[in-house]
Design an enzyme around this catalytic site. Structure first.
Site, PDB file in Angstrom:
ATOM      1  N   ASP A 243       0.793  -1.003  -0.073  1.00  0.00           N
ATOM      2  CA  ASP A 243       0.394  -0.212  -0.030  1.00  0.00           C
ATOM      3  C   ASP A 243       0.986   1.220   0.046  1.00  0.00           C
ATOM      4  OD1 ASP A 243       1.379   0.180   2.325  1.00  0.00           O
ATOM      5  OD2 ASP A 243      -0.562  -0.533   3.960  1.00  0.00           O
TER       6      ASP A 243
ATOM      7  N   ASN B  42      -7.079  -3.173  13.816  1.00  0.00           N
ATOM      8  CA  ASN B  42      -9.161  -3.161  14.493  1.00  0.00           C
ATOM      9  C   ASN B  42      -8.649  -4.446  12.647  1.00  0.00           C
ATOM     10  OD1 ASN B  42      -7.636  -1.757  11.508  1.00  0.00           O
ATOM     11  ND2 ASN B  42      -9.041  -0.008  11.506  1.00  0.00           N
TER      12      ASN B  42
ATOM     13  N   HIS C  30      -7.053  -4.879  10.093  1.00  0.00           N
ATOM     14  CA  HIS C  30      -6.776  -4.608   8.810  1.00  0.00           C
ATOM     15  C   HIS C  30      -5.571  -5.190   8.029  1.00  0.00           C
ATOM     16  CE1 HIS C  30      -4.106  -0.366   9.177  1.00  0.00           C
ATOM     17  NE2 HIS C  30      -3.715  -1.959   9.382  1.00  0.00           N
TER      18      HIS C  30
ATOM     19  N   GLU D 251      -9.280  -2.211   5.695  1.00  0.00           N
ATOM     20  CA  GLU D 251     -10.260  -2.145   6.602  1.00  0.00           C
ATOM     21  C   GLU D 251     -11.516  -3.006   6.843  1.00  0.00           C
ATOM     22  OE1 GLU D 251      -8.396  -0.129   8.342  1.00  0.00           O
ATOM     23  OE2 GLU D 251      -7.917   1.744   8.294  1.00  0.00           O
TER      24      GLU D 251
HETATM   25  P1  PGA Z   1       2.247  -1.691  13.007  1.00  0.00           P
HETATM   26  O1  PGA Z   1       1.549  -1.835  11.942  1.00  0.00           O
HETATM   27  O2  PGA Z   1       3.160  -2.591  12.728  1.00  0.00           O
HETATM   28  O3  PGA Z   1       3.099  -0.363  12.534  1.00  0.00           O
HETATM   29  O4  PGA Z   1       2.113  -2.150  13.746  1.00  0.00           O
HETATM   30  C1  PGA Z   1       0.439  -2.531  11.459  1.00  0.00           C
HETATM   31  C2  PGA Z   1      -0.421  -3.193  10.386  1.00  0.00           C
HETATM   32  O5  PGA Z   1      -1.377  -1.370  10.460  1.00  0.00           O
HETATM   33  O6  PGA Z   1      -0.902  -3.395   9.607  1.00  0.00           O
END
Ligand code: PGA
Length: 253
Positions: free
Chosen positions: A70, A139, A141, A146
């Protein structure tokens, strides 16, 4: 759970080492493999270890191809919080990868929808993703898919939830600077990868990790779709598996 392999690590650095080992095996077995890459805090120790393996053990990236999950919409590649910048900083400029063999969605594309289609075409042209590295959001994702994402979607433009913008605010000076939209591979794109490598560390992720693998398969927890994937490798540290082990001690056996 027979399609799952779980590696338990003491801490994020050890998880990074295990994750890197799995990726380097893929590269050694198939030097021109297509790796799906991720950004965020979780993969940083994975990339550190891959860089070390390149420097100390001559792990060769010269034929490796990569596609990132992304990118934020509206941030140019040289913006310090863009995922282009992240990948250069954490991995690409430290290894012998040919940048022509790397792709990250372009959040500045004039026609974002056409760009998403081209991104999918490129993955197809490279014969699909051999191994997709994933982190997981608080959450649930994966990529920027999302809650309530459609499981079959391919690369697309998406709106970020307030929870994700808040979680990522730590990288920006204020919440207003956090982009509201992103381009993300869809869950359909991720699920088409031959192998998934999910790295999950920290106590904050313990509950969502449990819901991912032991809750119902539910679009409100996008990562739960991984229960349908045929080849998932989970690398989690002690803190992240805490909630699971209380209820399902067999998870890391
Ligand atoms: P993080 O993010 O590794 O910074 O916790 C993971 C994500 O949001 O996919």
């Amino acid at each position: 759970m027979s399609n799952f392999e779980v590696w338990r690590a003491a801490d994020p650095v050890s998880a990074g080492k295990i994750g890197a080992e799995i990726i380097s095996k893929t590269i050694i077995n198939k030097p021109d493999c297509l790796l799906g890459l991720a950004t965020g805090s979780t993969p940083v120790p994975v990339y550190k270890e891959l860089v070390l393996q390149h420097k100390k053990e001559a792990l060769d990236f010269s034929k490796v191809r990569t596609v990132n999950l992304d990118e934020y919409v509206g941030l140019p590649a040289d913006h310090p919080q863009s995922y282009h910048h992240f990948m250069m900083d954490n991995l690409f400029r430290h290894i012998n990868i040919n940048l022509q063999n790397t792709r990250i969605p372009d959040g500045m594309a004039t026609d974002l929808s056409a760009h998403c289609d081209q991104y999918e075409q490129q993955i197809k042209k490279w014969n699909g993703i051999d191994l997709q590295l994933l982190g997981i959001g608080l959450n649930g994702h994966i990529g920027f898919n999302e809650p309530a994402s459609v499981f079959t979607r391919r690369t697309h433009l998406t709106n970020l939830t307030e929870s994700t913008r808040k979680a990522n605010q730590r990288f920006f000076t204020s919440i207003d600077e956090v982009p509201r939209q992103a381009i993300t591979m869809g869950i359909g794109t991720i699920m088409a990868a031959s192998q998934i490598l999910l790295v999950c560390t920290g106590v904050k992720k313990a509950d969502i990790l449990e819901r991912t693998f032991f809750g119902p398969i539910d679009p409100m927890v996008p990562a739960s779709v991984l229960q349908f994937h045929q080849h998932v490798t989970v690398v989690a540290d002690d803190a992240a598996v805490k909630t699971i082990l209380q209820k399902h001690p067999e998870f890391t056996d």
